[in-house]
Design an enzyme around this catalytic site. Structure first.
Site, mmCIF file in Angstrom:
data_model
loop_
_atom_site.group_PDB
_atom_site.id
_atom_site.type_symbol
_atom_site.label_atom_id
_atom_site.label_comp_id
_atom_site.label_asym_id
_atom_site.label_seq_id
_atom_site.Cartn_x
_atom_site.Cartn_y
_atom_site.Cartn_z
ATOM 1 C CE1 TYR A 1 -1.218 -2.801 5.684
ATOM 2 C CE2 TYR A 1 1.195 -2.988 6.448
ATOM 3 C CZ TYR A 1 0.161 -2.905 5.515
ATOM 4 O OH TYR A 1 0.659 -2.508 4.182
ATOM 5 C CG ASN B 1 6.234 1.122 7.451
ATOM 6 O OD1 ASN B 1 5.646 2.151 7.944
ATOM 7 N ND2 ASN B 1 6.285 0.786 6.182
ATOM 8 C CD GLU C 1 7.809 -9.922 3.112
ATOM 9 O OE1 GLU C 1 7.625 -11.101 3.316
ATOM 10 O OE2 GLU C 1 8.436 -9.569 2.067
ATOM 11 C CB ILE D 1 -0.890 0.136 1.251
ATOM 12 C CG1 ILE D 1 -1.681 -1.146 1.311
ATOM 13 C CG2 ILE D 1 -1.466 1.313 1.318
ATOM 14 C CD1 ILE D 1 -2.759 -1.057 2.493
ATOM 15 C CB VAL E 1 -0.845 7.192 0.849
ATOM 16 C CG1 VAL E 1 -1.342 8.779 0.689
ATOM 17 C CG2 VAL E 1 -1.853 6.289 1.035
HETATM 18 C C1 LIG Z 1 1.496 3.322 5.466
HETATM 19 C C2 LIG Z 1 0.861 4.123 4.671
HETATM 20 C C3 LIG Z 1 0.112 3.526 3.446
HETATM 21 C C4 LIG Z 1 -0.337 5.029 5.350
HETATM 22 O O1 LIG Z 1 -1.244 5.914 4.501
HETATM 23 P P1 LIG Z 1 -1.841 7.168 5.139
HETATM 24 O O2 LIG Z 1 -2.722 7.559 4.066
HETATM 25 O O3 LIG Z 1 -1.059 8.137 5.552
HETATM 26 O O4 LIG Z 1 -2.615 6.511 6.270
HETATM 27 P P2 LIG Z 1 -4.166 7.033 6.956
HETATM 28 O O5 LIG Z 1 -4.164 8.472 6.989
HETATM 29 O O6 LIG Z 1 -5.002 6.335 6.312
HETATM 30 O O7 LIG Z 1 -3.837 6.609 8.383
HETATM 31 C C5 LIG Z 1 -4.534 5.753 9.120
HETATM 32 C C6 LIG Z 1 -4.001 5.220 10.541
HETATM 33 O O8 LIG Z 1 -2.805 4.573 10.254
HETATM 34 C C7 LIG Z 1 -1.801 5.082 11.377
HETATM 35 N N1 LIG Z 1 -0.520 5.864 10.881
HETATM 36 C C8 LIG Z 1 -0.626 6.322 9.544
HETATM 37 N N2 LIG Z 1 0.240 7.260 9.280
HETATM 38 C C9 LIG Z 1 1.117 7.057 10.692
HETATM 39 C C10 LIG Z 1 2.359 7.666 11.143
HETATM 40 N N3 LIG Z 1 3.165 8.279 10.199
HETATM 41 N N4 LIG Z 1 2.707 7.349 12.301
HETATM 42 C C11 LIG Z 1 1.962 6.578 13.074
HETATM 43 N N5 LIG Z 1 0.719 6.126 12.752
HETATM 44 C C12 LIG Z 1 0.290 6.332 11.633
HETATM 45 C C13 LIG Z 1 -2.563 5.833 12.368
HETATM 46 O O9 LIG Z 1 -3.240 5.168 12.930
HETATM 47 C C14 LIG Z 1 -3.639 6.625 11.153
HETATM 48 O O10 LIG Z 1 -5.066 6.864 11.915
HETATM 49 P P3 LIG Z 1 -5.138 8.436 12.601
HETATM 50 O O11 LIG Z 1 -4.528 9.209 11.481
HETATM 51 O O12 LIG Z 1 -6.453 8.338 12.768
HETATM 52 O O13 LIG Z 1 -4.163 8.295 13.818
HETATM 53 C C15 LIG Z 1 1.701 5.313 4.355
HETATM 54 O O14 LIG Z 1 2.550 6.125 5.015
HETATM 55 C C16 LIG Z 1 2.791 5.182 3.119
HETATM 56 O O15 LIG Z 1 2.647 5.068 1.889
HETATM 57 N N6 LIG Z 1 3.867 4.717 3.581
HETATM 58 C C17 LIG Z 1 5.127 4.275 2.630
HETATM 59 C C18 LIG Z 1 4.857 2.954 1.819
HETATM 60 C C19 LIG Z 1 4.448 1.846 2.766
HETATM 61 O O16 LIG Z 1 5.484 1.789 3.820
HETATM 62 N N7 LIG Z 1 3.638 0.846 2.744
HETATM 63 C C20 LIG Z 1 3.444 -0.182 3.643
HETATM 64 C C21 LIG Z 1 4.027 -1.478 2.884
HETATM 65 S S1 LIG Z 1 4.090 -2.921 4.002
#
Ligand SMILES: CC(C)(COP(=O)(O)OP(=O)(O)OC[C@H]1O[C@@H](n2cnc3c(N)ncnc32)[C@H](O)[C@@H]1OP(=O)(O)O)[C@@H](O)C(=O)NCCC(=O)NCCS
Length: 152
Positions: free
Chosen positions: A116, A109, A104, A72, A74
């Site tokens: 998750y 992260n 995984e 995933i 963003v």
């Molecule tokens: C992981 C990722 C997909 C999250 O996407 P996002 O759109 O920012 O996440 P959301 O806004 O939907 O957040 C949902 C919840 O996830 C958690 N979360 C998201 N980003 C976070 C951060 N930087 N630190 C802590 N918790 C976090 C929180 O619980 C959040 O809920 P809240 O905002 O109400 O507190 C994004 O950070 C990303 O693209 N990371 C790089 C790629 C990656 O590592 N993917 C996973 C591979 S396994």
């Protein structure tokens, strides 16, 4: 853009350039052009759109009666607005019949682990030194699983 205003749809072959552009501006641990092309061809992909701009995607696949979540991502400028949560929810909805889901993730992260974790994934294993680090070292992978109740 609020999370609710992003439009989610299935990825198509013509999305490859936009996926690569998203990836290029999306921080560390990027997927290559080849990985994205392979995902489009072989796996199920959903993308999140803000108008004509692609702001996120998810990739997953069925494995018999189980499923694997492969990624995933963003766009940096759209993080922490609920897009990742919506992509994960859409993925879980498509995989509703799966007995369990696997993924995984890098042990460091925190964002992904929190995302998750709130959907019920729990750590079930570790692969020591699985991921290379930009600094030259290695980092553990955590194996997460989400079990689904058997349907009656
Ligand atoms: C992981 C990722 C997909 C999250 O996407 P996002 O759109 O920012 O996440 P959301 O806004 O939907 O957040 C949902 C919840 O996830 C958690 N979360 C998201 N980003 C976070 C951060 N930087 N630190 C802590 N918790 C976090 C929180 O619980 C959040 O809920 P809240 O905002 O109400 O507190 C994004 O950070 C990303 O693209 N990371 C790089 C790629 C990656 O590592 N993917 C996973 C591979 S396994």
């Amino acid at each position: 853009m609020s999370a609710g205003s992003a439009v989610l749809r299935a990825a198509r072959a013509g999305d490859l350039d936009a996926l690569c552009a998203l990836e290029a501006g999306a921080g560390k641990s990027r997927w290559s052009h080849g990985q994205l092309a392979d995902s489009l061809a072989r796996h199920r992909m959903l993308v999140a759109m803000d108008g004509t701009r692609m702001v996120g995607y998810t990739v997953f696949q069925w494995i018999l009666d189980e499923a694997e979540l492969l990624n995933i991502r963003v766009a940096l400028a759209y993080r922490r607005r609920g897009v990742g949560r919506r992509l994960l929810a859409a993925c879980l909805a498509e995989l509703e019949g799966a007995r369990c889901l696997h993924l995984e993730v890098r042990a460091s992260n925190r964002a992904a682990l929190a995302l998750y974790g709130e959907s019920g994934f729990v750590p079930v294993g570790i692969r020591r030194g699985y991921y290379p680090l930009a600094t030259g070292g290695r980092e553990d992978a955590l194996l997460l699983r989400l079990d689904r109740p058997a349907s009656t």
